[in-house]
Design a protein around this motif. Structure first.
Motif, PDB file in Angstrom:
ATOM      1  N   GLY A 117       0.812  -1.213   0.000  1.00  0.00           N
ATOM      2  CA  GLY A 117       0.000   0.000   0.000  1.00  0.00           C
ATOM      3  C   GLY A 117       0.842   1.258   0.000  1.00  0.00           C
ATOM      4  O   GLY A 117       0.505   2.242  -0.665  1.00  0.00           O
ATOM      5  N   SER A 118       1.949   1.235   0.706  1.00  0.00           N
ATOM      6  CA  SER A 118       2.837   2.399   0.754  1.00  0.00           C
ATOM      7  C   SER A 118       3.487   2.683  -0.589  1.00  0.00           C
ATOM      8  O   SER A 118       3.901   3.806  -0.861  1.00  0.00           O
ATOM      9  CB  SER A 118       3.922   2.194   1.823  1.00  0.00           C
ATOM     10  N   ALA A 119       3.586   1.670  -1.425  1.00  0.00           N
ATOM     11  CA  ALA A 119       4.182   1.840  -2.749  1.00  0.00           C
ATOM     12  C   ALA A 119       3.226   2.502  -3.737  1.00  0.00           C
ATOM     13  O   ALA A 119       3.653   2.913  -4.823  1.00  0.00           O
ATOM     14  CB  ALA A 119       4.641   0.480  -3.288  1.00  0.00           C
ATOM     15  N   LEU A 120       1.957   2.615  -3.372  1.00  0.00           N
ATOM     16  CA  LEU A 120       0.992   3.274  -4.247  1.00  0.00           C
ATOM     17  C   LEU A 120       1.319   4.762  -4.355  1.00  0.00           C
ATOM     18  O   LEU A 120       1.846   5.366  -3.414  1.00  0.00           O
ATOM     19  CB  LEU A 120      -0.431   3.119  -3.699  1.00  0.00           C
ATOM     20  N   GLU A 121       0.973   5.338  -5.496  1.00  0.00           N
ATOM     21  CA  GLU A 121       1.248   6.767  -5.710  1.00  0.00           C
ATOM     22  C   GLU A 121       0.588   7.617  -4.628  1.00  0.00           C
ATOM     23  O   GLU A 121       1.190   8.519  -4.073  1.00  0.00           O
ATOM     24  CB  GLU A 121       0.743   7.181  -7.085  1.00  0.00           C
ATOM     25  N   LYS A 122      -0.662   7.334  -4.339  1.00  0.00           N
ATOM     26  CA  LYS A 122      -1.382   8.036  -3.277  1.00  0.00           C
ATOM     27  C   LYS A 122      -1.834   6.988  -2.268  1.00  0.00           C
ATOM     28  O   LYS A 122      -2.527   6.047  -2.623  1.00  0.00           O
ATOM     29  CB  LYS A 122      -2.599   8.767  -3.845  1.00  0.00           C
ATOM     30  N   HIS A 123      -1.399   7.148  -1.057  1.00  0.00           N
ATOM     31  CA  HIS A 123      -1.829   6.183  -0.043  1.00  0.00           C
ATOM     32  C   HIS A 123      -2.187   6.913   1.246  1.00  0.00           C
ATOM     33  O   HIS A 123      -1.464   7.785   1.698  1.00  0.00           O
ATOM     34  CB  HIS A 123      -0.763   5.105   0.203  1.00  0.00           C
ATOM     35  N   ASP A 124      -3.348   6.561   1.752  1.00  0.00           N
ATOM     36  CA  ASP A 124      -3.831   7.081   3.026  1.00  0.00           C
ATOM     37  C   ASP A 124      -4.008   5.889   3.942  1.00  0.00           C
ATOM     38  O   ASP A 124      -5.084   5.298   4.006  1.00  0.00           O
ATOM     39  CB  ASP A 124      -5.172   7.805   2.838  1.00  0.00           C
ATOM     40  N   GLN A 125      -2.944   5.512   4.600  1.00  0.00           N
ATOM     41  CA  GLN A 125      -2.994   4.357   5.489  1.00  0.00           C
ATOM     42  C   GLN A 125      -2.019   4.568   6.639  1.00  0.00           C
ATOM     43  O   GLN A 125      -1.076   5.347   6.533  1.00  0.00           O
ATOM     44  CB  GLN A 125      -2.648   3.072   4.740  1.00  0.00           C
ATOM     45  N   GLN A 126      -2.297   3.861   7.722  1.00  0.00           N
ATOM     46  CA  GLN A 126      -1.397   3.901   8.872  1.00  0.00           C
ATOM     47  C   GLN A 126      -1.502   2.588   9.615  1.00  0.00           C
ATOM     48  O   GLN A 126      -2.603   2.147   9.951  1.00  0.00           O
ATOM     49  CB  GLN A 126      -1.744   5.053   9.810  1.00  0.00           C
ATOM     50  N   GLN A 127      -0.357   1.976   9.875  1.00  0.00           N
ATOM     51  CA  GLN A 127      -0.355   0.746  10.647  1.00  0.00           C
ATOM     52  C   GLN A 127      -0.589   1.107  12.106  1.00  0.00           C
ATOM     53  O   GLN A 127       0.068   1.986  12.658  1.00  0.00           O
ATOM     54  CB  GLN A 127       0.962  -0.014  10.462  1.00  0.00           C
ATOM     55  N   LEU A 128      -1.558   0.452  12.729  1.00  0.00           N
ATOM     56  CA  LEU A 128      -1.932   0.741  14.114  1.00  0.00           C
ATOM     57  C   LEU A 128      -1.248  -0.191  15.098  1.00  0.00           C
ATOM     58  O   LEU A 128      -1.285   0.043  16.302  1.00  0.00           O
ATOM     59  CB  LEU A 128      -3.452   0.617  14.283  1.00  0.00           C
ATOM     60  N   GLY A 129      -0.673  -1.259  14.604  1.00  0.00           N
ATOM     61  CA  GLY A 129      -0.021  -2.255  15.434  1.00  0.00           C
ATOM     62  C   GLY A 129       0.268  -3.461  14.564  1.00  0.00           C
ATOM     63  O   GLY A 129       0.010  -3.442  13.362  1.00  0.00           O
ATOM     64  N   PRO A 130       0.774  -4.522  15.163  1.00  0.00           N
ATOM     65  CA  PRO A 130       1.135  -5.699  14.367  1.00  0.00           C
ATOM     66  C   PRO A 130      -0.062  -6.429  13.768  1.00  0.00           C
ATOM     67  O   PRO A 130       0.097  -7.259  12.887  1.00  0.00           O
ATOM     68  CB  PRO A 130       1.868  -6.588  15.369  1.00  0.00           C
ATOM     69  N   GLU A 131      -1.285  -6.069  14.221  1.00  0.00           N
ATOM     70  CA  GLU A 131      -2.474  -6.766  13.745  1.00  0.00           C
ATOM     71  C   GLU A 131      -3.484  -5.873  13.052  1.00  0.00           C
ATOM     72  O   GLU A 131      -4.552  -6.334  12.668  1.00  0.00           O
ATOM     73  CB  GLU A 131      -3.147  -7.501  14.907  1.00  0.00           C
ATOM     74  N   ALA A 132      -3.160  -4.604  12.826  1.00  0.00           N
ATOM     75  CA  ALA A 132      -4.157  -3.705  12.263  1.00  0.00           C
ATOM     76  C   ALA A 132      -3.543  -2.584  11.425  1.00  0.00           C
ATOM     77  O   ALA A 132      -2.514  -2.019  11.784  1.00  0.00           O
ATOM     78  CB  ALA A 132      -5.003  -3.100  13.369  1.00  0.00           C
ATOM     79  N   LEU A 133      -4.231  -2.281  10.334  1.00  0.00           N
ATOM     80  CA  LEU A 133      -3.823  -1.236   9.402  1.00  0.00           C
ATOM     81  C   LEU A 133      -5.057  -0.419   9.039  1.00  0.00           C
ATOM     82  O   LEU A 133      -6.038  -0.963   8.521  1.00  0.00           O
ATOM     83  CB  LEU A 133      -3.233  -1.883   8.147  1.00  0.00           C
ATOM     84  N   ALA A 134      -5.047   0.874   9.348  1.00  0.00           N
ATOM     85  CA  ALA A 134      -6.164   1.756   9.025  1.00  0.00           C
ATOM     86  C   ALA A 134      -5.915   2.392   7.661  1.00  0.00           C
ATOM     87  O   ALA A 134      -4.774   2.706   7.309  1.00  0.00           O
ATOM     88  CB  ALA A 134      -6.304   2.841  10.091  1.00  0.00           C
ATOM     89  N   TRP A 135      -7.001   2.564   6.895  1.00  0.00           N
ATOM     90  CA  TRP A 135      -6.866   3.177   5.574  1.00  0.00           C
ATOM     91  C   TRP A 135      -8.158   3.857   5.161  1.00  0.00           C
ATOM     92  O   TRP A 135      -9.215   3.584   5.717  1.00  0.00           O
ATOM     93  CB  TRP A 135      -6.401   2.165   4.535  1.00  0.00           C
ATOM     94  N   LEU A 136      -8.034   4.745   4.200  1.00  0.00           N
ATOM     95  CA  LEU A 136      -9.171   5.507   3.702  1.00  0.00           C
ATOM     96  C   LEU A 136      -9.521   5.091   2.283  1.00  0.00           C
ATOM     97  O   LEU A 136      -8.635   4.743   1.502  1.00  0.00           O
ATOM     98  CB  LEU A 136      -8.855   7.009   3.695  1.00  0.00           C
ATOM     99  N   ALA A 137     -10.804   5.164   1.976  1.00  0.00           N
ATOM    100  CA  ALA A 137     -11.286   4.926   0.615  1.00  0.00           C
ATOM    101  C   ALA A 137     -12.349   5.975   0.314  1.00  0.00           C
ATOM    102  O   ALA A 137     -13.078   6.403   1.212  1.00  0.00           O
ATOM    103  CB  ALA A 137     -11.879   3.530   0.491  1.00  0.00           C
ATOM    104  N   PRO A 138     -12.456   6.372  -0.939  1.00  0.00           N
ATOM    105  CA  PRO A 138     -13.476   7.366  -1.278  1.00  0.00           C
ATOM    106  C   PRO A 138     -14.880   6.788  -1.157  1.00  0.00           C
ATOM    107  O   PRO A 138     -15.111   5.616  -1.450  1.00  0.00           O
ATOM    108  CB  PRO A 138     -13.157   7.719  -2.737  1.00  0.00           C
ATOM    109  N   VAL A 139     -15.813   7.608  -0.718  1.00  0.00           N
ATOM    110  CA  VAL A 139     -17.215   7.191  -0.642  1.00  0.00           C
ATOM    111  C   VAL A 139     -17.654   6.757  -2.033  1.00  0.00           C
ATOM    112  O   VAL A 139     -17.390   7.431  -3.020  1.00  0.00           O
ATOM    113  CB  VAL A 139     -18.101   8.339  -0.114  1.00  0.00           C
ATOM    114  N   GLY A 140     -18.273   5.592  -2.109  1.00  0.00           N
ATOM    115  CA  GLY A 140     -18.758   5.070  -3.373  1.00  0.00           C
ATOM    116  C   GLY A 140     -17.692   4.402  -4.222  1.00  0.00           C
ATOM    117  O   GLY A 140     -17.986   3.927  -5.310  1.00  0.00           O
ATOM    118  N   GLY A 141     -16.457   4.352  -3.733  1.00  0.00           N
ATOM    119  CA  GLY A 141     -15.396   3.769  -4.544  1.00  0.00           C
ATOM    120  C   GLY A 141     -14.483   2.839  -3.774  1.00  0.00           C
ATOM    121  O   GLY A 141     -13.335   2.629  -4.167  1.00  0.00           O
TER     122      GLY A 141
END
Length: 186
Positions: A117-141
């Protein structure tokens, strides 16, 4: 006795349909007498004297036996669910984006997913710990978002599942209520 959140992967999509009442009954018959399902997407809170790894193994065996499919679950301690909700840097509700948390039973798989995911041109994500990764997606997409497409790859299926932040908040609250009920009955 511990309180746990159990997240089933890939049910009620792709031909694996399980009624939540049937899921709850199967888990209760397996010894998880206070199992409670939330929503129709395979979310369960329960208590057990087993540790999280043993709860995972028991739940997967139960699902395979009761429903005849290759079941994968992620099991988290109820307190950890609350910590992950609190640690999420993205909004619960937003008019332009949805917040998702991908949960994993294998830290190496989550690290690999995070790197992809970090290799993507635009990435909105954050690892919260060893078991969880938060990320954003556009509404409807959501399903068309680049990160969603990466996370849907077969190599991640057995170890990950994704929920939106609003669902995790409901699970956190249900797990807290279960833990409180345990404390008063002890």
């Amino acid at each position: 006795m511990g309180s746990y959140a159990v997240f089933l992967r890939g049910i009620n999509v792709g031909g694996i349909n399980i009624k939540m009442a049937d899921l709850r009954d199967a888990l209760k018959n397996r010894g998880f007498t206070d199992a409670k399902t939330l929503l129709a997407s395979g979310n369960v809170v329960l208590s057990s004297t087993l540790d999280a790894a043993a709860v995972k193994q028991e739940c997967e065996q139960c699902l395979r036996a009761a429903f005849g499919y290759e079941a994968w679950v992620v099991v988290l301690d109820a307190g950890r669910v609350a910590q992950l909700v609190e640690a999420c840097p993205f909004p619960e509700d937003d008019k332009s984006t949805h917040t998702y948390i991908t949960l994993s039973s294998d830290a190496k798989v989550l690290d690999e997913l995070e790197a992809a995911g970090s290799a993507l041109e635009k990435h909105d994500q954050q690892q919260l710990g060893p078991e969880a990764l938060a990320w954003l997606a556009p509404v409807g997409g959501t399903l068309e978002s680049p990160f969603s497409k990466i996370s849907a790859k077969a190599k991640f299926k057995a170890a990950t599942t994704t929920r939106n932040l609003r669902t995790l908040i409901k699970i956190r609250d249900a797990a807290a209520a279960l833990a409180a009920a345990q404390a008063t009955s002890s």
